[in-house]
Design an enzyme around this catalytic site. Structure first.
Site, PDB file in Angstrom:
ATOM      1  N   CYS A 294       0.890  -1.371   0.277  1.00 16.29           N
ATOM      2  CA  CYS A 294      -0.141   0.075   0.052  1.00 16.29           C
ATOM      3  C   CYS A 294       0.895   1.431  -0.006  1.00 16.29           C
ATOM      4  O   CYS A 294       0.242   2.574  -0.276  1.00 16.29           O
ATOM      5  CB  CYS A 294      -0.923  -0.155   1.284  1.00 16.29           C
ATOM      6  SG  CYS A 294      -2.111  -1.379   1.160  1.00 16.29           S
TER       7      CYS A 294
ATOM      8  N   HIS B 109      -2.480   8.118   6.076  1.00 20.48           N
ATOM      9  CA  HIS B 109      -2.649   6.500   5.519  1.00 20.48           C
ATOM     10  C   HIS B 109      -4.159   6.305   5.869  1.00 20.48           C
ATOM     11  O   HIS B 109      -4.838   5.907   4.830  1.00 20.48           O
ATOM     12  CB  HIS B 109      -1.589   5.891   5.895  1.00 20.48           C
ATOM     13  CG  HIS B 109      -1.765   4.657   5.021  1.00 20.48           C
ATOM     14  ND1 HIS B 109      -1.809   4.390   3.717  1.00 20.48           N
ATOM     15  CD2 HIS B 109      -1.916   3.180   5.564  1.00 20.48           C
ATOM     16  CE1 HIS B 109      -1.684   3.030   3.363  1.00 20.48           C
ATOM     17  NE2 HIS B 109      -1.906   2.421   4.458  1.00 20.48           N
TER      18      HIS B 109
ATOM     19  N   GLU C 212      -0.722   5.170  13.740  1.00 24.18           N
ATOM     20  CA  GLU C 212      -0.568   6.256  13.092  1.00 24.18           C
ATOM     21  C   GLU C 212      -0.903   7.668  13.815  1.00 24.18           C
ATOM     22  O   GLU C 212      -0.237   8.600  13.724  1.00 24.18           O
ATOM     23  CB  GLU C 212      -1.293   6.502  11.773  1.00 24.18           C
ATOM     24  CG  GLU C 212      -0.978   7.610  10.740  1.00 24.18           C
ATOM     25  CD  GLU C 212      -1.601   7.428   9.210  1.00 24.18           C
ATOM     26  OE1 GLU C 212      -1.060   8.309   8.387  1.00 24.18           O
ATOM     27  OE2 GLU C 212      -2.577   6.498   9.244  1.00 24.18           O
TER      28      GLU C 212
ATOM     29  N   LYS D 161      -9.499   7.812   2.349  1.00 26.78           N
ATOM     30  CA  LYS D 161      -9.944   6.543   2.320  1.00 26.78           C
ATOM     31  C   LYS D 161     -11.212   6.394   2.798  1.00 26.78           C
ATOM     32  O   LYS D 161     -12.051   5.266   2.539  1.00 26.78           O
ATOM     33  CB  LYS D 161      -9.192   5.478   2.856  1.00 26.78           C
ATOM     34  CG  LYS D 161      -7.775   5.291   2.154  1.00 26.78           C
ATOM     35  CD  LYS D 161      -6.914   4.159   2.994  1.00 26.78           C
ATOM     36  CE  LYS D 161      -5.575   4.214   2.318  1.00 26.78           C
ATOM     37  NZ  LYS D 161      -4.801   5.203   2.440  1.00 26.78           N
TER      38      LYS D 161
ATOM     39  N   HIS E  37      -9.787   1.866   0.061  1.00 23.94           N
ATOM     40  CA  HIS E  37      -8.369   1.809  -0.036  1.00 23.94           C
ATOM     41  C   HIS E  37      -8.087   1.299  -1.486  1.00 23.94           C
ATOM     42  O   HIS E  37      -8.139  -0.194  -1.682  1.00 23.94           O
ATOM     43  CB  HIS E  37      -8.226   0.871   1.094  1.00 23.94           C
ATOM     44  CG  HIS E  37      -6.675   0.687   1.267  1.00 23.94           C
ATOM     45  ND1 HIS E  37      -5.532   1.294   0.630  1.00 23.94           N
ATOM     46  CD2 HIS E  37      -5.766   0.282   2.239  1.00 23.94           C
ATOM     47  CE1 HIS E  37      -4.422   1.062   0.974  1.00 23.94           C
ATOM     48  NE2 HIS E  37      -4.638   0.419   2.034  1.00 23.94           N
TER      49      HIS E  37
ATOM     50  N   PHE F  80       1.933  -3.371   3.908  1.00 26.72           N
ATOM     51  CA  PHE F  80       2.053  -4.636   4.300  1.00 26.72           C
ATOM     52  C   PHE F  80       3.674  -5.165   3.952  1.00 26.72           C
ATOM     53  O   PHE F  80       4.081  -4.564   2.944  1.00 26.72           O
ATOM     54  CB  PHE F  80       1.416  -5.887   3.502  1.00 26.72           C
ATOM     55  CG  PHE F  80      -0.052  -5.894   4.155  1.00 26.72           C
ATOM     56  CD1 PHE F  80      -0.503  -5.052   5.054  1.00 26.72           C
ATOM     57  CD2 PHE F  80      -0.789  -6.704   3.508  1.00 26.72           C
ATOM     58  CE1 PHE F  80      -1.704  -5.388   5.686  1.00 26.72           C
ATOM     59  CE2 PHE F  80      -2.108  -7.043   4.018  1.00 26.72           C
ATOM     60  CZ  PHE F  80      -2.543  -6.294   5.216  1.00 26.72           C
TER      61      PHE F  80
END
Length: 409
Positions: free
Chosen positions: A164, A304, A315, A333, A338, A397
């Site tokens: 991502c 994010h 975060e 998002k 996403h 990831f």
């Protein structure tokens, strides 16, 4: 660390669940309404909704033109976004030196639905019914490849895969190539169209997806106390980057400056972020140092913000620890879902628009952040703000952390 010379962002191209084109996507994120909807391709699955670009494959084919027959959906989205970005930058591919134009488009997983389709043909009908295009339709690098063909860009072409964070990784690499004089123009960002029955089920099995089947538009809710996962999405975000002096020489003022980039790896777990967020913090501090910015210079954070329990918590703590003056925070998002490998490119473009318009879009489906998060989240409506410096976070990831620092020219 000595600050590095910024690069100019001269063009933007977006195609997202918010619409076709940069203006449509900006309008959608500023409206703050989620785009999740039932997805016929996912019918019968525990999670049967997604955020799709509102164009069918036939409509994409008409827009892309004569080569679309050989492209998977990600490549079609990439070509359309890249064309818009190049037009916006005022470039004419017929006139440029293609050997000095780089294409860097991150992609996380590629065209999974084509792998599934061809596997069904193989198992159900035999090898002779597998398409000779099975491989190029599905490869994750074909977004970058088809964009290079479409634009006549013969310089370096890369498709970084950092999950991502892929789109943001591509932008950071583009900055480095420009600084090293490997290219004069970089067409960079991210693309993804990986929604399929297999990929959706895989994310559901790991507990990453929202299960709000009765409240689709409100399913993605970054930083909310009741968040329960993200919504699968697709899209492309492409930016044109060039050296500041080169943009000035052709009379093209930058839309914004990519002033700093930071990249680290958690080295902790294949899917979970490191709980202490220290490597993400290092990426943020590196981006600020390269940009010559103090943490207190940051006016805005494009987070994010996946709407998952672990990511949002790590975060939020990161922002509070490094940026205690509480800059405004948004997370696209909530509206767009996403888009995996495309997210970093899309969100970098949205950060450019925030700098330009002095307007911060709201986080959809959020009235206030979870009580444990000390964040100034923009909610309900856009906020007018004189944003001069902003950061855009991308976390993937594999423990990939990429932070981009952007400033007004």
């Amino acid at each position: 660390m000595t600050p590095r010379a910024p690069v100019a962002i001269t063009g933007l191209g977006l195609i997202t669940p918010g619409g076709e084109g940069t203006a449509a996507t900006w309008e959608a994120v500023c409206a703050g309404t989620g785009t999740a909807a039932p997805d016929p391709a996912l019918t019968g699955l525990p999670v049967d909704f997604s955020c799709r670009v509102p164009l069918t494959d036939d409509e994409l084919d008409r827009r892309v033109g004569r080569r679309s027959w050989r492209m998977g959906r990600p490549a079609k989205l990439a070509v359309l976004a890249a064309r818009e970005a190049v037009r916006d930058a005022g470039h004419r591919p017929a006139d440029w030196d293609g050997a000095r134009v780089a294409t860097l488009l991150g992609c996380g997983i590629g065209c999974v639905d084509k792998w599934e389709e061809q596997a069904r043909r193989l198992d159900g009908r035999g090898p002779e019914f597998v398409s000779p295009l099975a491989i190029p339709l599905a490869l994750p690098n074909l977004g970058a490849g088809e964009v290079a063909i479409d634009l006549g860009a013969r310089g370096v072409s890369l498709a970084p895969a950092t999950a991502c964070a892929s789109g943001a990784t591509a932008l950071a690499l583009a900055r480095d190539l420009l600084a090293a004089d490997v290219c004069d123009v970089a067409v960079a960002g991210g693309v993804e169209a990986g929604i399929s029955r297999l990929s959706t089920t895989g994310f559901w099995r790991m507990g990453a997806l929202s299960g709000r089947t009765a409240e689709l538009a409100g399913a993605s809710r970054p930083f909310a106390a009741d968040r329960d996962g993200f919504v699968m999405a697709e899209g492309a975000g492409v930016l044109v980057l060039e050296r500041v002096a080169d943009a000035a020489a052709r009379g093209r003022p930058p839309r914004a400056l990519l002033a700093g980039c930071g990249a680290t790896t958690d080295a902790h777990h294949p899917t979970a972020p490191s709980p202490d967020g220290r490597e993400a913090e290092a990426a943020l501090r590196t981006a600020l140092a390269e940009a010559g910015l103090d943490p207190h210079d940051v006016d805005h954070v494009n987070a994010h913000g996946t709407s998952t329990a672990l990511n949002d918590a790590v975060e939020a703590e990161l922002v509070s620890r490094v940026l205690p003056h509480r800059p405004s925070v948004t997370a696209a998002k909530g509206v767009l879902g996403h888009a995996l490998g495309a997210a970093g490119g899309i969100e970098a473009a949205l950060t450019v628009l925030t700098l330009e318009h002095r307007r911060v879009p709201p986080i959809a489906n959020l009235t206030a952040p979870a009580p444990e998060f000390d964040l100034d989240c923009v909610v309900k409506a856009p906020r007018r703000q004189d944003v001069r410096a902003a950061v855009s976070h991308s976390l993937g990831f594999g423990g990939h952390n990429v932070v981009l620092a952007l400033t007004r020219p």
